[in-house]
Design a protein around this motif. Sequence first.
Motif, PDB file in Angstrom:
ATOM      1  N   ILE A 123      -4.022  -7.410  -2.956  1.00 23.66           N
ATOM      2  CA  ILE A 123      -2.825  -7.154  -1.924  1.00 23.66           C
ATOM      3  C   ILE A 123      -2.528  -8.201  -0.990  1.00 23.66           C
ATOM      4  N   SER A 124      -1.323  -8.614  -0.842  1.00 24.07           N
ATOM      5  CA  SER A 124      -1.118  -9.554  -0.049  1.00 24.07           C
ATOM      6  C   SER A 124       0.125  -9.547   0.882  1.00 24.07           C
ATOM      7  N   VAL A 125       0.195  -9.991   1.983  1.00 23.44           N
ATOM      8  CA  VAL A 125       1.636 -10.047   2.730  1.00 23.44           C
ATOM      9  C   VAL A 125       2.168 -11.369   3.044  1.00 23.44           C
ATOM     10  N   LEU A 126       3.343 -11.533   2.847  1.00 28.35           N
ATOM     11  CA  LEU A 126       3.954 -12.896   3.069  1.00 28.35           C
ATOM     12  C   LEU A 126       5.428 -12.840   3.644  1.00 28.35           C
ATOM     13  N   ALA A 127       5.816 -13.836   4.171  1.00 32.17           N
ATOM     14  CA  ALA A 127       7.135 -13.930   4.685  1.00 32.17           C
ATOM     15  C   ALA A 127       8.047 -14.189   3.717  1.00 32.17           C
ATOM     16  N   ALA A 128       9.318 -13.523   3.572  1.00 36.36           N
ATOM     17  CA  ALA A 128      10.541 -13.840   2.723  1.00 36.36           C
ATOM     18  C   ALA A 128      11.205 -15.067   3.339  1.00 36.36           C
ATOM     19  N   ASP A 129      11.484 -15.914   2.185  1.00 36.73           N
ATOM     20  CA  ASP A 129      12.326 -17.164   2.405  1.00 36.73           C
ATOM     21  C   ASP A 129      11.700 -18.248   3.344  1.00 36.73           C
ATOM     22  N   THR A 130      10.669 -18.472   3.112  1.00 30.83           N
ATOM     23  CA  THR A 130       9.938 -19.316   4.173  1.00 30.83           C
ATOM     24  C   THR A 130       9.128 -20.273   3.282  1.00 30.83           C
ATOM     25  N   LEU A 144       9.278  -9.127   6.098  1.00 32.05           N
ATOM     26  CA  LEU A 144       7.766  -9.267   5.264  1.00 32.05           C
ATOM     27  C   LEU A 144       7.666  -8.467   4.089  1.00 32.05           C
ATOM     28  N   VAL A 145       7.253  -9.196   3.076  1.00 32.05           N
ATOM     29  CA  VAL A 145       6.917  -8.673   1.843  1.00 32.05           C
ATOM     30  C   VAL A 145       5.335  -8.339   1.357  1.00 32.05           C
ATOM     31  N   CYS A 146       5.435  -7.028   0.996  1.00 34.20           N
ATOM     32  CA  CYS A 146       3.944  -6.843   0.559  1.00 34.20           C
ATOM     33  C   CYS A 146       3.774  -6.641  -0.767  1.00 34.20           C
ATOM     34  N   VAL A 147       2.983  -7.335  -1.663  1.00 33.29           N
ATOM     35  CA  VAL A 147       3.035  -7.580  -3.083  1.00 33.29           C
ATOM     36  C   VAL A 147       1.325  -6.756  -3.343  1.00 33.29           C
ATOM     37  N   VAL A 148       1.538  -5.715  -4.304  1.00 37.77           N
ATOM     38  CA  VAL A 148       0.292  -4.970  -4.761  1.00 37.77           C
ATOM     39  C   VAL A 148       0.368  -5.190  -6.086  1.00 37.77           C
ATOM     40  N   TYR A 158       3.082   1.484   2.592  1.00 39.03           N
ATOM     41  CA  TYR A 158       3.741   1.583   3.788  1.00 39.03           C
ATOM     42  C   TYR A 158       3.075   0.466   4.645  1.00 39.03           C
ATOM     43  N   PHE A 159       3.687   0.401   5.839  1.00 37.08           N
ATOM     44  CA  PHE A 159       3.493  -0.740   6.910  1.00 37.08           C
ATOM     45  C   PHE A 159       3.151  -0.136   8.198  1.00 37.08           C
ATOM     46  N   LYS A 160       2.345  -0.863   9.233  1.00 35.99           N
ATOM     47  CA  LYS A 160       2.008  -0.717  10.473  1.00 35.99           C
ATOM     48  C   LYS A 160       2.052  -1.807  11.145  1.00 35.99           C
ATOM     49  N   ARG A 161       2.406  -1.378  12.493  1.00 36.16           N
ATOM     50  CA  ARG A 161       2.487  -2.378  13.685  1.00 36.16           C
ATOM     51  C   ARG A 161       1.395  -2.293  14.562  1.00 36.16           C
ATOM     52  N   ASP A 162       0.482  -3.132  14.876  1.00 32.24           N
ATOM     53  CA  ASP A 162      -0.617  -2.948  15.885  1.00 32.24           C
ATOM     54  C   ASP A 162      -1.438  -1.410  15.670  1.00 32.24           C
ATOM     55  N   GLY A 163      -1.583  -1.180  14.319  1.00 36.02           N
ATOM     56  CA  GLY A 163      -2.088   0.067  13.939  1.00 36.02           C
ATOM     57  C   GLY A 163      -1.589   1.231  13.865  1.00 36.02           C
ATOM     58  N   GLU A 164      -0.132   1.309  14.342  1.00 41.16           N
ATOM     59  CA  GLU A 164       0.579   2.332  14.367  1.00 41.16           C
ATOM     60  C   GLU A 164       1.690   2.274  13.166  1.00 41.16           C
ATOM     61  N   PRO A 165       1.726   3.578  12.417  1.00 47.10           N
ATOM     62  CA  PRO A 165       2.752   3.423  11.227  1.00 47.10           C
ATOM     63  C   PRO A 165       4.298   3.054  11.843  1.00 47.10           C
ATOM     64  N   GLU A 289      -0.634  -1.283   4.095  1.00 48.93           N
ATOM     65  CA  GLU A 289      -1.702  -0.261   3.464  1.00 48.93           C
ATOM     66  C   GLU A 289      -1.135   0.269   2.379  1.00 48.93           C
ATOM     67  N   VAL A 290      -2.175   0.492   1.410  1.00 46.57           N
ATOM     68  CA  VAL A 290      -1.731   1.162   0.067  1.00 46.57           C
ATOM     69  C   VAL A 290      -2.675   2.310  -0.118  1.00 46.57           C
ATOM     70  N   LYS A 291      -1.954   3.484  -0.666  1.00 51.08           N
ATOM     71  CA  LYS A 291      -2.898   4.676  -1.008  1.00 51.08           C
ATOM     72  C   LYS A 291      -2.642   4.873  -2.312  1.00 51.08           C
ATOM     73  N   HIS A 292      -3.733   5.409  -3.187  1.00 56.37           N
ATOM     74  CA  HIS A 292      -3.546   5.241  -4.842  1.00 56.37           C
ATOM     75  C   HIS A 292      -4.789   6.287  -4.902  1.00 56.37           C
ATOM     76  N   PRO A 293      -4.318   7.133  -5.920  1.00 53.03           N
ATOM     77  CA  PRO A 293      -5.500   8.334  -6.532  1.00 53.03           C
ATOM     78  C   PRO A 293      -6.714   7.542  -6.848  1.00 53.03           C
ATOM     79  N   ALA A 294      -6.704   6.148  -7.265  1.00 44.72           N
ATOM     80  CA  ALA A 294      -8.052   5.866  -7.808  1.00 44.72           C
ATOM     81  C   ALA A 294      -8.635   4.936  -6.730  1.00 44.72           C
ATOM     82  N   LEU A 295      -8.310   5.288  -5.268  1.00 40.01           N
ATOM     83  CA  LEU A 295      -9.024   4.502  -4.420  1.00 40.01           C
ATOM     84  C   LEU A 295      -9.512   5.630  -3.441  1.00 40.01           C
ATOM     85  N   SER A 296     -10.743   5.442  -3.023  1.00 42.77           N
ATOM     86  CA  SER A 296     -11.152   6.540  -1.928  1.00 42.77           C
ATOM     87  C   SER A 296     -10.763   6.470  -0.534  1.00 42.77           C
ATOM     88  N   MET A 297     -10.361   5.136  -0.087  1.00 41.42           N
ATOM     89  CA  MET A 297      -9.803   4.961   1.217  1.00 41.42           C
ATOM     90  C   MET A 297      -8.784   3.929   0.901  1.00 41.42           C
TER      91      MET A 297
END
Length: 435
Positions: A123-130, A144-148, A158-165, A289-297
């Motif tokens: 999982i990585s977060v990058l900025a588009a067009d930079t 912002l682009v999140c690639v999983v 889904y995205f969060k800002r300063d820990g808040e959805p 953040e990523v939720k997936h049925p194969a992940l425990s957290m």
Amino acid sequence: YLTVSIEPLPPVVVGDAVTLKCNFKTDGKMREIVWYRVTDGGTIKQKIFTFDAMFSTNFSQMENYRKREDLVYQSTVRLPEVRISDNGPYECHVGIYDRATREKVVLASGNVFLNVMAPPTSISVLAADTPAPFSRYQAQNFTLVCVVSGGKPAPLVYFKRDGEPIEATPLPEPPAGASSWAPRNLLHRDLDDTKVPKSLAADGELGMGNPFPTADPPRGLAAERDSVTETIPETVVSREFPRWVHMAEPIYYFRHTHAPVSDGTVEARATLTWTLNPQIDNEALFSCEVKHPALSMPMQSEVTLVAPKGPKITMTPTRARVGDTVRILVQGFQNEVFPEPLFTWTRVGSRLLDGSAEHDGKELVLERVPAELNGSMYRCTAQNPLGSTDTHTRLIVFENPNIPRGPEDSNGSLPSHCSFRFILALTLTVILELT
């Protein structure tokens, strides 16, 4: 009679052990049990296990040299470590001898689908067009682009800002063939006084009679006006930030897309777009953040939006001499910068050595510097959407004792006394020929 049934299987995770159970009832005599893996929509059936009751022998047709399945019972096959390639339907075929004649075999079958899940691997977060230039005078969209990668099935991102959805407005998927993940011109805000260039304000192009007194000076101009105490090497740093203000809270737009990969996994991309406000977005922490049925957290990756500050510039060689190749390099900053800045080199008051007005990149190379470059000032502008910084460094060029002095001086002309003797001899020759 002969009946065959297979117990349904819950989804399993890559690496788990799976038991395929084939239950059957019959009053006849057993002939064989065969397990098949079904591929290509049912057109191809690959035999993976055979039990021959006539000779009481077992045959494994699995492609791996190591035995990947164990016969727990005559009707059960165990796969110790499933892979994504094991995903798909399976069939169990049971054959018994016909009571009327031993030459006939009666067959019955059952099927089951093995659903193999795989957790995301990266999982990585990058900025588009930079890196790309960003206007100080006009509010622009930022994405912002999140690639999983590596997940099966597609994860929830889904995205969060300063820990808040972040509550974002969903956007439809882009049309096929669209090259950019970043939607443009989503928001239109009124400009405030501080982000209008002086040229527009002075010319009255905005339809207002008075120029704006708070307009920003051109980039780096204040640094060039100040007197500098010279050291070798010398660097002067000036910073500036965009200064527009949004009265309302930012409106976020969200888009989620996924594309299948040849190995059976899915690459998911999520984009978050809003109108950037450097005054409140500088040093803001965004996480994907990523939720997936194969992940425990949940799985997450985070970035902090930060403007460049305190560039570290090196010049090699430290004592440049005439004819040397000089390299001026930006090694980094005093802080972690995100997104990646754009670097632009210019020479103050003149063009670069190759005749160009500017040069893009972290490094500026001056080939075979002449003595005329001694004392020249070079400006490196590092900018990202959160702000920019100007760094000035002065080039000091020393004489090179390895370059011998010939009859010509540094600019290629003859010395004055040689020129005088040559002209005098030529004049005397002409006078003698005339007489």
